[in-house]
Write an enzyme that holds these catalytic residues in place. Structure first.
Site, PDB file in Angstrom:
ATOM      1  N   ASN A   9      -8.282   2.536   8.619  1.00 35.77           N
ATOM      2  CA  ASN A   9      -6.983   3.256   8.307  1.00 35.77           C
ATOM      3  C   ASN A   9      -7.332   4.070   7.198  1.00 35.77           C
ATOM      4  O   ASN A   9      -7.448   3.529   6.059  1.00 35.77           O
ATOM      5  CB  ASN A   9      -6.033   2.164   8.222  1.00 35.77           C
ATOM      6  CG  ASN A   9      -4.638   2.710   7.778  1.00 35.77           C
ATOM      7  OD1 ASN A   9      -4.195   4.021   7.657  1.00 35.77           O
ATOM      8  ND2 ASN A   9      -3.697   1.809   7.452  1.00 35.77           N
ATOM      9  N   LYS A  11      -5.326   5.897   5.545  1.00 37.38           N
ATOM     10  CA  LYS A  11      -4.188   6.154   5.000  1.00 37.38           C
ATOM     11  C   LYS A  11      -4.007   7.766   4.449  1.00 37.38           C
ATOM     12  O   LYS A  11      -4.287   8.658   5.306  1.00 37.38           O
ATOM     13  CB  LYS A  11      -3.959   5.164   3.832  1.00 37.38           C
ATOM     14  CG  LYS A  11      -4.220   3.809   4.243  1.00 37.38           C
ATOM     15  CD  LYS A  11      -3.657   2.850   3.306  1.00 37.38           C
ATOM     16  CE  LYS A  11      -3.964   1.337   3.613  1.00 37.38           C
ATOM     17  NZ  LYS A  11      -3.229   0.435   2.926  1.00 37.38           N
ATOM     18  N   HIS A  94       2.892  -1.039  10.837  1.00 39.86           N
ATOM     19  CA  HIS A  94       2.240  -1.157   9.550  1.00 39.86           C
ATOM     20  C   HIS A  94       3.063  -1.345   8.466  1.00 39.86           C
ATOM     21  O   HIS A  94       4.215  -0.872   8.193  1.00 39.86           O
ATOM     22  CB  HIS A  94       1.184   0.027   9.149  1.00 39.86           C
ATOM     23  CG  HIS A  94       0.209  -0.149   8.069  1.00 39.86           C
ATOM     24  ND1 HIS A  94       0.673  -0.455   6.885  1.00 39.86           N
ATOM     25  CD2 HIS A  94      -1.036  -0.507   8.088  1.00 39.86           C
ATOM     26  CE1 HIS A  94      -0.334  -0.611   5.935  1.00 39.86           C
ATOM     27  NE2 HIS A  94      -1.410  -0.608   6.748  1.00 39.86           N
ATOM     28  N   GLU A  96       3.264  -0.789   5.259  1.00 36.79           N
ATOM     29  CA  GLU A  96       3.734   0.373   4.382  1.00 36.79           C
ATOM     30  C   GLU A  96       5.092   1.409   5.254  1.00 36.79           C
ATOM     31  O   GLU A  96       5.681   1.676   4.601  1.00 36.79           O
ATOM     32  CB  GLU A  96       2.469   1.283   4.151  1.00 36.79           C
ATOM     33  CG  GLU A  96       1.682   0.530   3.174  1.00 36.79           C
ATOM     34  CD  GLU A  96       0.039   0.785   3.075  1.00 36.79           C
ATOM     35  OE1 GLU A  96      -0.017   2.027   3.653  1.00 36.79           O
ATOM     36  OE2 GLU A  96      -0.499   0.143   2.270  1.00 36.79           O
ATOM     37  N   GLU A 166      -1.725  -8.641   9.281  1.00 38.34           N
ATOM     38  CA  GLU A 166      -2.034  -8.371   7.873  1.00 38.34           C
ATOM     39  C   GLU A 166      -1.053  -8.892   7.137  1.00 38.34           C
ATOM     40  O   GLU A 166       0.240  -8.242   6.849  1.00 38.34           O
ATOM     41  CB  GLU A 166      -1.833  -6.572   7.935  1.00 38.34           C
ATOM     42  CG  GLU A 166      -2.903  -5.973   8.873  1.00 38.34           C
ATOM     43  CD  GLU A 166      -3.020  -4.491   8.307  1.00 38.34           C
ATOM     44  OE1 GLU A 166      -4.248  -4.128   7.997  1.00 38.34           O
ATOM     45  OE2 GLU A 166      -2.226  -3.565   8.342  1.00 38.34           O
ATOM     46  N   GLY A 172      -4.445  -3.952   0.350  1.00 39.72           N
ATOM     47  CA  GLY A 172      -4.643  -3.182  -0.745  1.00 39.72           C
ATOM     48  C   GLY A 172      -4.576  -3.725  -2.103  1.00 39.72           C
ATOM     49  O   GLY A 172      -4.582  -3.178  -3.244  1.00 39.72           O
ATOM     50  N   SER A 211      -7.605  -6.284   2.505  1.00 43.17           N
ATOM     51  CA  SER A 211      -8.793  -6.268   1.609  1.00 43.17           C
ATOM     52  C   SER A 211      -9.972  -7.048   2.051  1.00 43.17           C
ATOM     53  O   SER A 211     -10.532  -7.726   1.764  1.00 43.17           O
ATOM     54  CB  SER A 211      -8.263  -7.021   0.449  1.00 43.17           C
ATOM     55  OG  SER A 211      -7.215  -6.439  -0.303  1.00 43.17           O
TER      56      SER A 211
HETATM   57  C1  PEP Z   1      -4.454  -1.549   5.917  1.00 41.31           C
HETATM   58  O1  PEP Z   1      -3.995  -0.541   5.316  1.00 41.31           O
HETATM   59  O2  PEP Z   1      -4.081  -1.800   6.880  1.00 41.31           O
HETATM   60  C2  PEP Z   1      -5.435  -2.284   5.071  1.00 41.31           C
HETATM   61  C3  PEP Z   1      -5.700  -3.711   5.542  1.00 41.31           C
HETATM   62  O3  PEP Z   1      -5.652  -1.901   3.680  1.00 41.31           O
HETATM   63  P1  PEP Z   1      -6.937  -2.494   2.814  1.00 41.31           P
HETATM   64  O4  PEP Z   1      -8.047  -3.027   3.717  1.00 41.31           O
HETATM   65  O5  PEP Z   1      -7.050  -1.704   1.584  1.00 41.31           O
HETATM   66  O6  PEP Z   1      -6.258  -3.766   2.127  1.00 41.31           O
END
Ligand code: PEP
Length: 249
Positions: A9, A11, A94, A96, A166, A172, A211
């Site tokens: 992803n 972003k 997601h 976000e 997640e 992040g 992460s």
């Molecule tokens: C994400 O945006 O779905 C995500 C898992 O980000 P990160 O790997 O940076 O934590």
């Protein structure tokens, strides 16, 4: 046997030049990767990325979709448009989008339905906040998020999607759920799906995101109910992304 997936992803990152270099490096290093690989660039780059991925085994994904098919929805993009640009996978729910853009469970379910109707594969993201985890609400939160979609679209449509667990506190932040913490939630989600339909539980691919790095991917992906990963930050570096893909082998 569930086939593992690693999905990047991106972003709101990238540029024409950076995307090209990243993808050329990823494609050059894919030789020993056996899982399904997906990249989800920002909308303006879908055509560029589709062209770069032509005749490769990396699949194109998108980060967002409208729940509506067509009409006066300024700034939105429909599932049919994404399909026309060669997308196969699309993220919905997601954290976000849920926290910054008001995507609630009902809207997430409507987006999931719109994707299935266009023969796209929704990647349904679910996960608890830190406060919810500390209150012991993790399973209740992810169950509610799963059931909101399952109840609205039904078992057959749900089965054509993918789920990504997640934990919001891990996205992040550099904090990752331990393999045991993640496995516990994945197993609970699989059990919930199996209660509705044994085949749905057994067959659903449930990714972990939050992460994931080259250093922790193998242990996470080695858990019995973790079928790969949704990768944010580390998907922007070809060496990290490829190492994560190899960890899913
Ligand atoms: C994400 O945006 O779905 C995500 C898992 O980000 P990160 O790997 O940076 O934590």
């Amino acid at each position: 046997m569930r086939r593992k997936i690693v999905a990047g992803n991106w972003k709101m990152h990238g540029s024409i030049a950076a995307n090209r270099q990243l993808l050329l490096d990823v494609l050059a290093g894919l030789g020993d990767v056996s899982c399904d690989v997906v990249v989800c660039p920002p909308f303006p780059y879908l055509a560029q990325v589709a062209e770069l991925l032509q005749s490769s085994r990396v699949m194109l994904g998108a980060q967002h979709v409208s729940e509506f098919a067509v009409g006066a929805y300024t700034g939105e993009v429909s599932a049919a448009m994404l399909a026309e640009f060669g997308c196969r996978y699309v993220l919905v729910g997601h954290s976000e989008r849920r926290s910054l853009y008001g995507d609630d469970d009902a809207r997430v379910a409507a987006k999931f339905r719109a994707l299935v109707d266009s023969a796209l594969i929704p990647v349904l993201c679910v996960g608890e906040t830190l406060v919810q985890r500390e209150r012991g609400e993790t399973e209740a939160v992810v169950s509610r998020q799963l059931e909101a979609v399952l109840d609205q679209v039904g078992v057959d449509a749900f089965a054509s999607g993918v789920v990504a667990y997640e934990p919001v506190w891990a996205i992040g932040t550099g904090l990752t759920a331990t393999p045991e913490q993640a496995q516990r939630v994945h197993a609970a989600m699989r059990a919930l799906l199996a209660e509705r339909d044994a085949g749905l539980g057994a067959g659903m691919r449930i990714l972990y995101g939050g992460s994931v790095k080259a250093q922790n991917a193998a242990e996470l992906f080695g858990q019995p109910d973790i079928d790969g990963g949704l990768i944010g930050g580390a998907s922007l570096q070809s060496t990290d992304f490829l190492a994560i893909c190899r960890a899913a082998n």
